[in-house]
Design a protein around this motif. Structure first.
Motif, PDB file in Angstrom:
ATOM      1  N   UNK A  40       0.825  -1.195   0.000  1.00  0.00           N
ATOM      2  CA  UNK A  40       0.000   0.000   0.000  1.00  0.00           C
ATOM      3  C   UNK A  40       0.861   1.246   0.000  1.00  0.00           C
ATOM      4  N   UNK A  41       0.327   2.318   0.561  1.00  0.00           N
ATOM      5  CA  UNK A  41       1.042   3.587   0.619  1.00  0.00           C
ATOM      6  C   UNK A  41       1.271   4.004   2.068  1.00  0.00           C
ATOM      7  N   UNK A  42       1.747   3.055   2.875  1.00  0.00           N
ATOM      8  CA  UNK A  42       2.021   3.359   4.274  1.00  0.00           C
ATOM      9  C   UNK A  42       3.204   4.318   4.394  1.00  0.00           C
ATOM     10  N   UNK A  43       3.177   5.105   5.461  1.00  0.00           N
ATOM     11  CA  UNK A  43       4.299   6.006   5.728  1.00  0.00           C
ATOM     12  C   UNK A  43       5.577   5.201   5.946  1.00  0.00           C
ATOM     13  N   UNK A  44       6.652   5.622   5.298  1.00  0.00           N
ATOM     14  CA  UNK A  44       7.943   4.975   5.499  1.00  0.00           C
ATOM     15  C   UNK A  44       8.196   3.779   4.621  1.00  0.00           C
ATOM     16  N   UNK A  45       7.206   3.342   3.846  1.00  0.00           N
ATOM     17  CA  UNK A  45       7.404   2.222   2.929  1.00  0.00           C
ATOM     18  C   UNK A  45       8.202   2.708   1.721  1.00  0.00           C
ATOM     19  N   UNK A  46       9.369   2.107   1.495  1.00  0.00           N
ATOM     20  CA  UNK A  46      10.256   2.512   0.405  1.00  0.00           C
ATOM     21  C   UNK A  46      10.793   1.272  -0.298  1.00  0.00           C
ATOM     22  N   UNK A  47      11.319   1.466  -1.490  1.00  0.00           N
ATOM     23  CA  UNK A  47      11.847   0.343  -2.265  1.00  0.00           C
ATOM     24  C   UNK A  47      13.255   0.015  -1.801  1.00  0.00           C
ATOM     25  N   UNK A  48      13.485  -1.255  -1.484  1.00  0.00           N
ATOM     26  CA  UNK A  48      14.802  -1.728  -1.056  1.00  0.00           C
ATOM     27  C   UNK A  48      15.360  -2.634  -2.152  1.00  0.00           C
ATOM     28  N   UNK A  49      16.468  -2.211  -2.758  1.00  0.00           N
ATOM     29  CA  UNK A  49      17.029  -2.966  -3.866  1.00  0.00           C
ATOM     30  C   UNK A  49      17.522  -4.339  -3.473  1.00  0.00           C
ATOM     31  N   UNK A  50      18.040  -4.492  -2.255  1.00  0.00           N
ATOM     32  CA  UNK A  50      18.557  -5.799  -1.829  1.00  0.00           C
ATOM     33  C   UNK A  50      17.437  -6.826  -1.742  1.00  0.00           C
ATOM     34  N   UNK A  51      16.282  -6.412  -1.194  1.00  0.00           N
ATOM     35  CA  UNK A  51      15.139  -7.315  -1.062  1.00  0.00           C
ATOM     36  C   UNK A  51      14.208  -7.255  -2.273  1.00  0.00           C
ATOM     37  N   UNK A  52      14.482  -6.344  -3.207  1.00  0.00           N
ATOM     38  CA  UNK A  52      13.734  -6.230  -4.457  1.00  0.00           C
ATOM     39  C   UNK A  52      12.237  -6.056  -4.191  1.00  0.00           C
ATOM     40  N   UNK A  53      11.903  -5.120  -3.331  1.00  0.00           N
ATOM     41  CA  UNK A  53      10.498  -4.867  -3.066  1.00  0.00           C
ATOM     42  C   UNK A  53      10.301  -3.688  -2.131  1.00  0.00           C
ATOM     43  N   UNK A  54       9.055  -3.232  -2.041  1.00  0.00           N
ATOM     44  CA  UNK A  54       8.682  -2.144  -1.143  1.00  0.00           C
ATOM     45  C   UNK A  54       8.355  -2.708   0.240  1.00  0.00           C
ATOM     46  N   UNK A  55       8.715  -1.971   1.273  1.00  0.00           N
ATOM     47  CA  UNK A  55       8.384  -2.437   2.615  1.00  0.00           C
ATOM     48  C   UNK A  55       9.100  -1.655   3.697  1.00  0.00           C
ATOM     49  N   UNK A  56       9.024  -2.200   4.915  1.00  0.00           N
ATOM     50  CA  UNK A  56       9.752  -1.673   6.067  1.00  0.00           C
ATOM     51  C   UNK A  56      10.982  -2.536   6.327  1.00  0.00           C
ATOM     52  N   UNK A  57      11.893  -2.017   7.149  1.00  0.00           N
ATOM     53  CA  UNK A  57      13.094  -2.759   7.524  1.00  0.00           C
ATOM     54  C   UNK A  57      13.230  -2.740   9.046  1.00  0.00           C
ATOM     55  N   UNK A  58      12.395  -3.521   9.759  1.00  0.00           N
ATOM     56  CA  UNK A  58      12.445  -3.504  11.224  1.00  0.00           C
ATOM     57  C   UNK A  58      13.739  -4.114  11.755  1.00  0.00           C
ATOM     58  N   UNK A  59      14.120  -3.682  12.945  1.00  0.00           N
ATOM     59  CA  UNK A  59      15.295  -4.202  13.633  1.00  0.00           C
ATOM     60  C   UNK A  59      14.852  -4.978  14.859  1.00  0.00           C
ATOM     61  N   UNK A  60      15.420  -6.178  15.046  1.00  0.00           N
ATOM     62  CA  UNK A  60      15.102  -7.013  16.194  1.00  0.00           C
ATOM     63  C   UNK A  60      16.363  -7.263  17.007  1.00  0.00           C
ATOM     64  N   UNK A  61      16.204  -7.295  18.326  1.00  0.00           N
ATOM     65  CA  UNK A  61      17.311  -7.593  19.217  1.00  0.00           C
ATOM     66  C   UNK A  61      16.953  -8.747  20.138  1.00  0.00           C
ATOM     67  N   UNK A  62      17.913  -9.641  20.360  1.00  0.00           N
ATOM     68  CA  UNK A  62      17.693 -10.831  21.175  1.00  0.00           C
ATOM     69  C   UNK A  62      18.797 -10.956  22.213  1.00  0.00           C
TER      70      UNK A  62
END
Length: 328
Positions: A40-62
Motif C-alpha cells: 500500500x502507501x504506508x508512511x515509510x514504505x520505500x523500495x529496497x534494492x537488496x530485497x527487491x520490493x517495497x516495505x519496512x526494515x524492522x530491527x530485532x534484538x535478542x
C-alpha cells in the motif's frame, strides 16, 4: 509512549531472565534486521534494492544467556525500508548493554552482528562500552590477497580427500577508515559437489575476543539462530502485518506482536520439561491455546472442562498448574 513501551518490554525480559539465571557468567546480544513487504502507501514504505520490493526494515534484538538454548526477544523497532542495517542501533545497544550490566553484573557481554553492521562508528561504540563482539566482515581486494594462500591449501585438502575442507587463520587488519588495527579471522573453506567440482567459500569475521579462531567463529555462527526467531514472529504471530497508514500505528502493531512473542517464550520456558520444550510458537498455539473447552463460573472459581480427546491433555494440565491453576 511507544518508546516507553519498548523500554518496558526490555525491562520485563531482563527482570525475568535475571530471576531465572542468577550468577550467569556470559550473555549474548544479537541484532538482526528483517524486511516486511508492504502493498500500500504506508508512511515509510520505500523500495529496497537488496530485497527487491517495497516495505519496512524492522530491527530485532535478542538476548541469550549462556546455557539456555532460547534467544529472548527484547527489541522490536520499525524503520523505513531503505535504512542501513546499523542505523539507530548504537543508541539501542548502549541502552540495552547498560540494563544488561545492571541485571547481570558479573556476566561478560558478547555482541554478535552481521557484516552489514561493521562500520567504524559502531565498532568504536562497542569498544568504548567495553564489551566483546564478533561480527561478520565483507571480503575486499586486500583480504582476498591475504586469504589466497590458505584457500589454496584448503583446495588441495579437499581435492585429496573428496570432502569439504577448511582452515582458520587470524590477521591484524586496519581499514583506511578505522581508528586502529583490529583482529580479523579467516575461515578458508572449499566445498565439494559430485557434479560441480570444488567451490571456494572464504568467510571473515572481526572480533576482539581472545578465543582461538575456530572457537570465535563458532560463537559468531550461533547468531544465525535469531533468524529462526524472526521467522516465528512473522509466520506464527504475523509481526509483518504493518498495514496501517501511519508509521507510528505500525510500530504499535509490531510492539504488540513482540509482546505476544515474549509471552509465548515464557510459555515455552514453562514447557521445558515436556516434549514441547523446543516446539515452534505456531505448534504451541495449535495444541495448547486453540482448544475447545466448557467454562463454568461460580462465586469462588472458574472451572474449565476439557474434552477427553484433547491430544495434549497431560501437557495442557501441566502448563496450567505451572501458571497457577488448581486441579479440579
Amino acid at each position: 509512549e511507544l518508546a516507553r513501551c519498548q523500554r518496558a518490554l526490555e525491562d520485563v525480559v531482563l527482570k525475568r531472565l535475571q530471576r531465572r539465571h542468577r550468577g550467569t557468567r556470559r550473555i549474548y546480544l544479537d541484532f538482526d534486521p528483517s524486511h516486511d513487504r508492504a502493498h500500500g502507501e504506508q508512511q515509510g514504505v520505500l523500495f529496497n534494492g537488496f530485497y527487491d520490493g517495497y516495505g519496512y526494515l524492522p530491527m530485532f534484538g535478542f538476548l541469550t544467556v549462556d546455557g539456555d538454548p532460547e534467544q529472548y526477544l527484547l527489541l522490536a523497532r520499525l524503520r523505513p525500508g531503505t535504512r542501513k542495517a546499523f542505523h539507530s542501533v548504537i543508541r539501542a545497544l548502549r541502552r540495552i548493554i547498560g540494563k544488561a550490566r545492571q541485571a547481570f553484573p558479573q556476566a561478560q557481554i558478547i555482541v554478535r552482528l552481521d557484516s552489514e553492521f561493521t562500520v567504524p562508528v559502531l565498532l568504536d561504540a562497542l569498544e568504548s562500552e567495553g564489551v566483546k563482539y564478533v561480527a561478520g566482515f565483507k571480503n575486499n581486494t586486500k583480504l582476498k590477497k591475504l586469504a589466497a594462500w590458505h584457500v589454496g591449501r584448503a583446495r588441495g585438502m579437499a581435492r585429496r580427500s573428496g570432502h569439504a575442507a577448511r582452515r582458520f587463520k587470524e590477521f591484524s587488519y586496519q581499514a583506511r577508515t578505522w581508528s586502529r588495527a583490529r583482529r580479523v579471522i579467516l575461515k578458508a573453506e572449499v566445498l565439494t559437489h559430485p557434479t560441480r567440482g570444488l567451490k571456494d567459500n572464504p568467510r571473515w569475521v572481526i572480533t576482539n575476543l581472545r578465543h582461538k579462531p575456530e572457537k570465535a567463529y563458532a560463537i559468531y555462527c550461533q547468531r544465525g539462530e535469531s533468524e529462526n526467531r524472526i521467522k516465528e514472529l512473522k509466520l506464527d504471530l504475523q509481526s509483518d502485518r504493518t498495514s496501517c497508514h501511519w508509521f507510528l500505528a505500525n510500530q504499535l502493531r509490531l510492539l504488540m506482536a513482540a509482546s505476544a512473542y515474549v509471552l509465548m517464550q515464557d510459555l515455552r520456558w514453562q514447557l521445558r520439561r515436556t516434549r514441547l520444550k523446543r516446539a515452534r510458537i505456531g505448534r504451541i498455539r495449535l495444541l495448547l491455546l486453540k482448544v475447545a473447552a466448557r467454562v463454568k463460573e461460580s462465586v469462588r472459581r472458574i472451572v474449565l472442562h476439557l474434552p477427553r480427546t484433547l491430544p495434549e491433555r497431560a501437557t495442557w494440565i501441566h502448563l496450567a498448574r505451572r501458571l497457577g491453576a488448581e486441579p479440579g
